[in-house]
Motif scaffolding. Structure first.
Motif, PDB file in Angstrom:
ATOM      1  N   UNK A   1       0.831  -1.209   0.000  1.00 49.65           N
ATOM      2  CA  UNK A   1       0.000   0.000   0.000  1.00 49.65           C
ATOM      3  C   UNK A   1       0.865   1.258   0.000  1.00 49.65           C
ATOM      4  N   UNK A   2       2.026   1.202   0.685  1.00 53.17           N
ATOM      5  CA  UNK A   2       2.961   2.333   0.688  1.00 53.17           C
ATOM      6  C   UNK A   2       3.418   2.665  -0.735  1.00 53.17           C
ATOM      7  N   UNK A   3       3.632   1.642  -1.559  1.00 49.86           N
ATOM      8  CA  UNK A   3       4.037   1.885  -2.944  1.00 49.86           C
ATOM      9  C   UNK A   3       2.966   2.677  -3.686  1.00 49.86           C
ATOM     10  N   UNK A   4       1.696   2.321  -3.478  1.00 48.11           N
ATOM     11  CA  UNK A   4       0.629   3.045  -4.166  1.00 48.11           C
ATOM     12  C   UNK A   4       0.520   4.473  -3.658  1.00 48.11           C
ATOM     13  N   UNK A   5       0.450   4.638  -2.356  1.00 47.47           N
ATOM     14  CA  UNK A   5       0.317   5.982  -1.783  1.00 47.47           C
ATOM     15  C   UNK A   5       1.487   6.863  -2.237  1.00 47.47           C
ATOM     16  N   UNK A   6       2.704   6.327  -2.163  1.00 47.91           N
ATOM     17  CA  UNK A   6       3.874   7.072  -2.614  1.00 47.91           C
ATOM     18  C   UNK A   6       3.834   7.380  -4.097  1.00 47.91           C
ATOM     19  N   UNK A   7       3.348   6.433  -4.878  1.00 48.15           N
ATOM     20  CA  UNK A   7       3.236   6.636  -6.322  1.00 48.15           C
ATOM     21  C   UNK A   7       2.245   7.724  -6.685  1.00 48.15           C
TER      22      UNK A   7
ATOM     23  N   UNK B   1      -8.859   4.321   1.614  1.00 45.66           N
ATOM     24  CA  UNK B   1      -9.820   3.524   0.843  1.00 45.66           C
ATOM     25  C   UNK B   1      -9.295   2.113   0.597  1.00 45.66           C
ATOM     26  N   UNK B   2      -7.993   2.006   0.340  1.00 45.84           N
ATOM     27  CA  UNK B   2      -7.398   0.673   0.189  1.00 45.84           C
ATOM     28  C   UNK B   2      -7.565  -0.097   1.491  1.00 45.84           C
ATOM     29  N   UNK B   3      -7.265   0.563   2.597  1.00 41.48           N
ATOM     30  CA  UNK B   3      -7.390  -0.077   3.911  1.00 41.48           C
ATOM     31  C   UNK B   3      -8.822  -0.549   4.158  1.00 41.48           C
ATOM     32  N   UNK B   4      -9.791   0.276   3.802  1.00 39.49           N
ATOM     33  CA  UNK B   4     -11.194  -0.055   4.070  1.00 39.49           C
ATOM     34  C   UNK B   4     -11.766  -1.074   3.088  1.00 39.49           C
ATOM     35  N   UNK B   5     -11.412  -0.944   1.792  1.00 42.45           N
ATOM     36  CA  UNK B   5     -12.096  -1.735   0.781  1.00 42.45           C
ATOM     37  C   UNK B   5     -11.270  -2.871   0.185  1.00 42.45           C
TER      38      UNK B   5
END
Length: 159
Positions: free
Chosen positions: A104-110, A127-131
């Motif tokens: 998820x860090x890769x996506x948020x950072x991206x 949203x990633x965390x929730x869904x």
């Protein structure tokens, strides 16, 4: 441990929309390079995509695409963030090299590297965390990229 994405670079990434909201790589080989830090060490993750690789972009519900797009035709860096995240998830963090949170860090950072605001990146992360935190998403290969060996990873430690 957290992953901090520093830079995304790509080459040979020509995608065509195959059907509604699914894009297929048309180039023979596409590459995405992600420079990141973990445990105070610098690495480069290289994702090699083969022709026929399919993506649904960022998993943004249609209701919220006004806020963040599924696919940004003008910002391939943003699309690369979603592609890396989906490949990491479908490969279960490269067989445990990365935790779900690090993926998820890769996506948020991206999203940030692509020029989106910290606020939008943070909302996307929540949203990633929730869904997407259900066990069904971890290891999911619904576009058959793993099954058809359409991508591979390599990691190199940098000086």
């Amino acid at each position: 441990m957290a992953v901090t994405l520093k830079e995304l670079a790509f080459r040979n990434l020509t995608f065509a929309e195959e059907k509604k909201k699914v894009w297929t790589l048309k180039d023979n080989i596409g590459m995405i390079h992600a420079t990141y830090t973990k445990n105070d060490q610098k690495f480069m993750l290289t994702l090699k995509l083969k022709s026929g690789f399919r993506t649904d972009g960022a998993s943004v519900p249609s209701l919220f695409t006004w806020f963040l797009p599924k696919w940004d035709k003008d910002n391939m860096t943003y699309n690369c963030a979603a592609i890396i995240h989906d490949c990491l998830y479908s490969a279960k963090g490269i067989k445990g090299t990365f935790t779900r949170e690090e993926c998820d860090d890769f996506f948020r950072g991206g999203v940030r590297v692509a020029g989106y605001s910290r606020f939008k990146a943070g909302v996307a992360d929540k949203c990633i965390e929730w869904f997407a935190s259900s066990p069904t998403h971890w290891g999911d290969d619904d576009l058959d990229n793993v099954k058809n060996s359409l991508f591979s990873f390599s990691i190199k430690k940098l000086a």
